[in-house]
Design a protein around this motif. Structure first.
Motif, PDB file in Angstrom:
ATOM      1  N   CYS A  14      13.683  16.185  24.312  1.00 16.63           N
ATOM      2  CA  CYS A  14      12.581  16.935  23.707  1.00 16.63           C
ATOM      3  C   CYS A  14      11.851  15.977  22.769  1.00 16.63           C
ATOM      4  O   CYS A  14      12.337  14.884  22.510  1.00 16.63           O
ATOM      5  CB  CYS A  14      13.118  18.129  22.926  1.00 16.63           C
ATOM      6  N   CYS A  18      17.746  20.262  16.624  1.00 21.50           N
ATOM      7  CA  CYS A  18      16.423  20.066  17.218  1.00 21.50           C
ATOM      8  C   CYS A  18      15.404  20.896  16.454  1.00 21.50           C
ATOM      9  O   CYS A  18      15.651  22.042  16.102  1.00 21.50           O
ATOM     10  CB  CYS A  18      16.455  20.481  18.686  1.00 21.50           C
ATOM     11  N   LEU A  19      14.268  20.273  16.178  1.00 15.13           N
ATOM     12  CA  LEU A  19      13.261  20.947  15.363  1.00 15.13           C
ATOM     13  C   LEU A  19      12.063  21.410  16.196  1.00 15.13           C
ATOM     14  O   LEU A  19      11.052  21.830  15.655  1.00 15.13           O
ATOM     15  CB  LEU A  19      12.768  19.994  14.259  1.00 15.13           C
ATOM     16  N   CYS A  20      12.190  21.278  17.508  1.00 13.78           N
ATOM     17  CA  CYS A  20      11.030  21.600  18.345  1.00 13.78           C
ATOM     18  C   CYS A  20      11.005  23.081  18.686  1.00 13.78           C
ATOM     19  O   CYS A  20      12.045  23.698  18.890  1.00 13.78           O
ATOM     20  CB  CYS A  20      11.083  20.803  19.635  1.00 13.78           C
ATOM     21  N   CYS A  80      11.499  15.684  19.514  1.00 15.60           N
ATOM     22  CA  CYS A  80      12.224  15.145  18.367  1.00 15.60           C
ATOM     23  C   CYS A  80      13.455  14.373  18.829  1.00 15.60           C
ATOM     24  O   CYS A  80      13.991  13.548  18.103  1.00 15.60           O
ATOM     25  CB  CYS A  80      12.598  16.237  17.371  1.00 15.60           C
ATOM     26  N   GLY A  81      13.917  14.634  20.035  1.00 15.22           N
ATOM     27  CA  GLY A  81      15.006  13.852  20.605  1.00 15.22           C
ATOM     28  C   GLY A  81      16.377  14.482  20.469  1.00 15.22           C
ATOM     29  O   GLY A  81      17.343  13.974  21.021  1.00 15.22           O
ATOM     30  N   TYR A  82      16.475  15.584  19.748  1.00 13.52           N
ATOM     31  CA  TYR A  82      17.818  16.069  19.433  1.00 13.52           C
ATOM     32  C   TYR A  82      18.169  17.407  20.068  1.00 13.52           C
ATOM     33  O   TYR A  82      19.178  18.005  19.714  1.00 13.52           O
ATOM     34  CB  TYR A  82      18.016  16.121  17.914  1.00 13.52           C
ATOM     35  N   SER A  83      17.374  17.855  21.026  1.00 14.89           N
ATOM     36  CA  SER A  83      17.723  19.093  21.715  1.00 14.89           C
ATOM     37  C   SER A  83      19.082  18.921  22.395  1.00 14.89           C
ATOM     38  O   SER A  83      19.305  17.958  23.120  1.00 14.89           O
ATOM     39  CB  SER A  83      16.640  19.423  22.746  1.00 14.89           C
TER      40      SER A  83
HETATM   41 ZN    ZN Z   1      13.641  18.600  19.571  1.00 12.98          ZN
END
Ligand code: ZN
Length: 501
Positions: free
Chosen positions: A340, A352-354, A342-345
């Motif tokens: 995703c 994840c912050l998306c 932000c990269g952290y999904s």
């Molecule tokens: Zn994310």
């Protein structure tokens, strides 16, 4: 006899010189490019440096056949010799000999671009002896049946030809050790699922997508794929080294598959091929090896679009002004991407912050003409022990698993090669067409059921169906199973959708 290149294809060129009385004047006929026309100036300089006299009258240099474009500076030496022969100052040899090389104003003989394909071309003309610079000679000495002699300068070459001495034959350049060979599966701790994906990809020639948060070792995994591929065959070595020799004079011989990792800011030209003489780009340098596209979603759209044709055909077509050419580009593609923006999904360390809509849009960017061609999707989860750096010298651990994997890949490839020649289909499972893969996979009832479920549950498309069969075929080949079983289909489906994390 000399040669020019059309792409990677050598064309024989006959160099003839006629001298006439008249005003001093030099004519080159037969579609020479600028470098060939300039060669007259270099030859004049080299003649002075070597104590030879340049003819005073009219000089006509004819390069035939006339309709082939003559490219590059490799004609300097053949033209210089043709002039000297026309003057009667070098004896014509009894057997035809090949020459290539650029001349320096100091009389030195320099390496040229494409010396290996040129030497292959000379050999095709039934030439058994040829002379060139030392760098070029080391590559050309790999050409079967060709005796290659290295010469430093025009003076040295003339002395050899005049005295009929036999020069010392050049020995082939040693193989280059690739840094990828240092990578091994044993160095990647945890990561069992992506390692399994690598094994399958290496065995069946499948393209692969790695999804995962930053810093989980995606690059090391990609390099590992190159390390899992077997050495290039003799024919492949000639092909690959010929392409590299077109990119510039090479010192070393490549016997291992290459690994190319272009940056996501790379232009279409650097990826596909470029320059006034159309040097091969990354995808051709990765021929028979691995092309790694890290941060795939960051690559320019138009660049990705242009990768479609070479991925389909294994050949890249280039054109620039009047020049048209094509180079082989059959590589294994590994794309890597964050799951995703932000990269952290899906990561367990960071949240994840998306928003879901942002993730949805991102996922759409991850589907497209190139990713359509990818057979395997593997999730690279963070492991507590991620140690994905290059192993330091001296602290190399066991390579047991890696060596086992290499053997499995070798066996699976042997099975495919045999089946390929028995059925008259391509050798790698990944290269089979829909109809071809159906002819080598017999589905039992359980497998059919699984695939039907996937069609309803995951919207498995007809194309996805074919890709699943290919991967399942490779999984069965790795296990030494003649028939594809439902567990092979099940694993292939997991890699189709990247759903096991
Ligand atoms: Zn994310």
């Amino acid at each position: 006899v000399a040669c020019t290149l059309e792409g990677l294809e050598p064309r024989a060129v006959q160099v003839e010189v006629s001298l006439q009385r008249g005003l001093p004047n030099v004519h080159v006929v037969g579609l020479p490019d600028a470098a060939v026309r300039e060669s007259i100036e270099r030859i004049r300089g080299a003649f002075v440096a070597s104590g030879e006299e340049f003819p005073r009258g009219r000089v006509t240099v004819s390069l035939s056949p006339a309709e082939i474009r003559k490219i590059g500076s490799s004609f300097d030496v053949p033209i210089a010799l043709a002039i000297l022969m026309a003057q009667g100052r070098v004896p014509a040899s009894k057997t035809p000999e090949g020459f290539l090389g650029e001349l320096g104003l100091d009389g030195s003989i320099r390496p040229v671009r494409g010396s290996l394909p040129l030497a292959l071309g000379l050999r095709k003309q039934a030439i058994e002896r040829c002379y060139m610079s030392e760098t070029d000679a080391k590559l050309a000495a790999h050409v079967p049946g060709l005796k290659v002699f290295a010469v430093k300068s025009l003076g040295e070459l003339l002395a050899l030809l005049r005295n009929g001495q036999s020069a010392r034959q050049t020995t082939p350049a040693a193989s280059r050790a690739t840094s990828e060979a240092r990578y091994s599966l044993d160095e990647l701790i945890g990561l069992e699922i992506p390692k399994r994906a690598l094994l399958i990809a290496a065995a069946g020639g499948h393209h692969l997508l790695l999804l995962g948060p930053p810093g989980t070792g995606k690059t090391a995994l990609a390099r590992c794929l190159a390390a899992l591929l077997p050495d290039l065959s003799d024919q492949e070595q000639l092909e690959v080294n010929a392409l590299w020799s077109l990119a510039g004079p090479a010192q070393q011989w490549r016997s291992r598959p290459a690994f190319r990792a272009p940056h996501h800011s790379a232009s279409a030209a650097s990826l596909l091929g470029r320059g006034t003489q159309l040097q091969p780009g990354d995808i051709s340098l990765a021929h028979r090896g691995v092309l790694f596209m890290d941060e795939f979603t960051e690559f320019r759209r138009d660049v990705i679009e242009q990768l479609r044709q070479p991925l389909e055909e294994g050949v890249v077509r280039l054109s620039r002004a009047a020049l048209k050419t094509s180079y082989p580009a059959r590589f294994q593609l590994i794309c890597a991407s964050n799951p995703c923006p932000c990269g952290y999904s899906g990561d367990r360390l960071k949240k994840c912050l998306c928003s879901p809509s942002v993730i949805e849009r991102y996922k759409r960017r991850l589907s497209g003409p190139i990713l359509d061609r990818i057979d395997l999707v593997a999730w690279v989860a963070r492991t507590s022990l991620a140690r994905s750096e290059v192993p330091k010298k001296g602290e190399r651990g066991s390579r047991k698993k890696h060596i086992e994997a290499l053997e499995l890949v070798r066996q699976a490839k042997a099975v495919q090669r045999e089946r390929g020649s028995a059925h008259g289909v391509p050798f790698h499972n990944a290269e089979l067409s829909g109809a071809e893969i159906r002819s080598v996979v017999e589905l039992d009832r359980e497998s059919t059921l699984l695939l039907q479920q996937a069609e309803t549950k995951f919207a498995l498309s007809p194309r996805g169906f074919v890709r699943t069969l290919k991967v399942a075929r490779t999984i069965a080949d790795l296990a030494g199973r003649e028939k594809v079983q439902s567990r092979d289909i099940a694993e292939a489906l997991q890699f189709r959708f990247g759903i096991h994390h």
